[in-house]
Design a protein around this motif. Sequence first.
Motif, short mmCIF file in Angstrom:
data_model
loop_
_atom_site.label_atom_id
_atom_site.label_comp_id
_atom_site.label_asym_id
_atom_site.label_seq_id
_atom_site.Cartn_x
_atom_site.Cartn_y
_atom_site.Cartn_z
N PRO A 12 -17.90 0.51 0.60
CA PRO A 12 -16.65 1.13 0.12
C PRO A 12 -16.46 2.51 0.75
O PRO A 12 -17.38 3.33 0.74
N LEU A 14 -4.86 3.23 0.34
CA LEU A 14 -5.63 2.05 -0.08
C LEU A 14 -5.07 1.55 -1.41
O LEU A 14 -4.75 2.32 -2.31
N SER A 22 -3.60 3.98 -4.13
CA SER A 22 -4.41 5.15 -4.45
C SER A 22 -3.75 6.41 -3.90
O SER A 22 -3.14 6.39 -2.83
N GLU A 79 -5.81 -0.50 -4.76
CA GLU A 79 -6.92 -0.94 -5.60
C GLU A 79 -6.37 -1.53 -6.90
O GLU A 79 -5.62 -0.86 -7.62
N ASN A 80 -6.71 -2.78 -7.14
CA ASN A 80 -6.23 -3.49 -8.33
C ASN A 80 -4.70 -3.46 -8.40
O ASN A 80 -4.11 -3.31 -9.48
N ARG A 103 -7.43 7.71 -1.64
CA ARG A 103 -8.23 6.91 -0.72
C ARG A 103 -7.32 6.25 0.30
O ARG A 103 -6.21 5.79 -0.02
N SER A 148 -14.19 -1.37 4.49
CA SER A 148 -14.67 -1.35 3.10
C SER A 148 -15.54 -2.55 2.79
O SER A 148 -16.28 -2.54 1.79
#
Length: 585
Positions: free
Chosen positions: A291, A256, A263, A258-259, A266, A287
């Motif tokens: 989440p 995943l 990750s 993120e920003n 995740r 998600s």
Amino acid sequence: MRPNLQPIVLYSFVFLLLFGCSASENSDDRNADTTSQNDVHIDTEEDIQQDSEDTSDDINEVEDIDEEVPEPSLQNVRSRGLEGMVNFSWDLPEDTIFNEIRITASPAVLMWGDAERRIGPEATEYLFDKLVNDVHYTFEIQAFSDGEEVGEAFIHDAIPVSRSLLAVGAIFDSVTRQRAPGWGALVEQAGSALSWSPDGTKLLTYLRADLRCALFDRATRQEIQLEPSDEFGTLCLPADYGWSPDSRQLAFVRRLVENGVPSDQRTTYSVLDTQTGEIESGWPNPSEIQPISNLFSIDWSPDGERLAISPSYGGRPARVMIVDTNTKDFEPDWPDSTNVPSHFFPLADMRWSPDSKRLAIAHPSGFFNTTEAGYLILNAESKEFETDWPEIVTTNPGNLAWSPDGELLILAYGHSQNTGMQVINTATRENEPGWPTDWRKIQDVAWSHDSESLAISSAESPYLLIIDRDSKTIADGWAPLTKPVGRLSWSPQHDPPTAPTDVEVTRADDSATLSWTAPADAKILDYRVTIEPAAQVDGPADYLVFDPAATEHVIEGLDPEVEYSVSISAISVFGVGEAATSSSF
């Protein structure tokens, strides 16, 4: 004045006397075994003839000694037909002057590679590849020294034949039960995450050195070059995969983001179009509902209608979510466990039945408000759990495997201290007796395409076991593994293509245009065209059309005065398909 002849006569007499003594001595030497030293021997005509024959024999003996000894040939030349290849091996003579070995194959027009292969003089084995399955080839194996033939030429006939392959880190040939030649380059790169596409033409693997997923073509054993993408590149993980039944789409687990940062803990999923190499958009994101912490198990139903994913949530139990693959929406009314407090363990495994009517789920404790770890069978029509299946024999099944005929379901126990496997008869819904079940630390189980063999990988030696379904015993003859492996995958085995349709021929003077519609039941590699009568064709009368997308071909070298017929067959990795024959033209 007449000359004085007395001295001449006297000298002549003395000479003849001495000559006679010398001849007598030579005769005594040749016949010492039958004549005493003082015997007088007179050569008769018979003796002279015998001496002549003896002399002739002596000459022949000398010629035999001086005759040049033939250079030694290759020894014990052997051949074995494989899938798309023929493997040759031989022994070298003790004293060899070879500087090259050549293998020449025919017919050259019915193969994808060069018909002549040149090999170094120290080689004792060669894999003749780029051959078409189901074609009869003739090979000549000959040693050479400075361009000159040395020793005997060996002629071997062989027919490459497709067979099921077992991917288990290495690639095993199900016929020879040994490591399949020709796959070494891939095996050196790949991890143990290997998965065959349902059409049997592609192999998915995770490349350890590059930390990325890749697809390999079964026919060429080369990587399929796709458009680069982060999702199928560095984000792809060797966790789980789900193939669409037509092998066009591949759902896979990935990290995943993120920003903008991938990750390390995740995960989620994406869907790859294996034809274009593009990541498909529009698939629902679990998600967005809530989440997720991880998603490890994923499976596409064999009818192609549903994709099952299993997101897990921190502090909440994992759940099964069903995606309608036509609308790319989550289907409603499936059991929901989000309100049941429990552990956050992900699902161990989930697999659709071959008829797509049931989804088997291996789960840890707490899943769907169940305090005891085990498995569940979810009915896809009623969307309810079936309750009449056998109880588990131990806790925490780690892997599930329906037999392709749907008659058996395997639960494998390999986590923690759990051992063995459970074999369930799906018709009676009872445990099937007689199977050897006490195997420790099972990593994965997989059925062969014909449901006749069950492969088991283990973290302990023996690392690979093949169990015969009929006898329920371990099959002999399989080459052992020297280290543990992870996932297993048997390649599907299909028939060669059906015949092309709508075959038409348009005749010109010395050529003709052949047109057809491709069969839709297989991935076509090429076409085979055969013309009769072959002797009346100026050029090859049985050859390949090197274009899998072709629907038209110009036949040349025809005699305007001759009536011909032509047949065309589609070729897949599984062999030459049925022929469609035109009427005379």
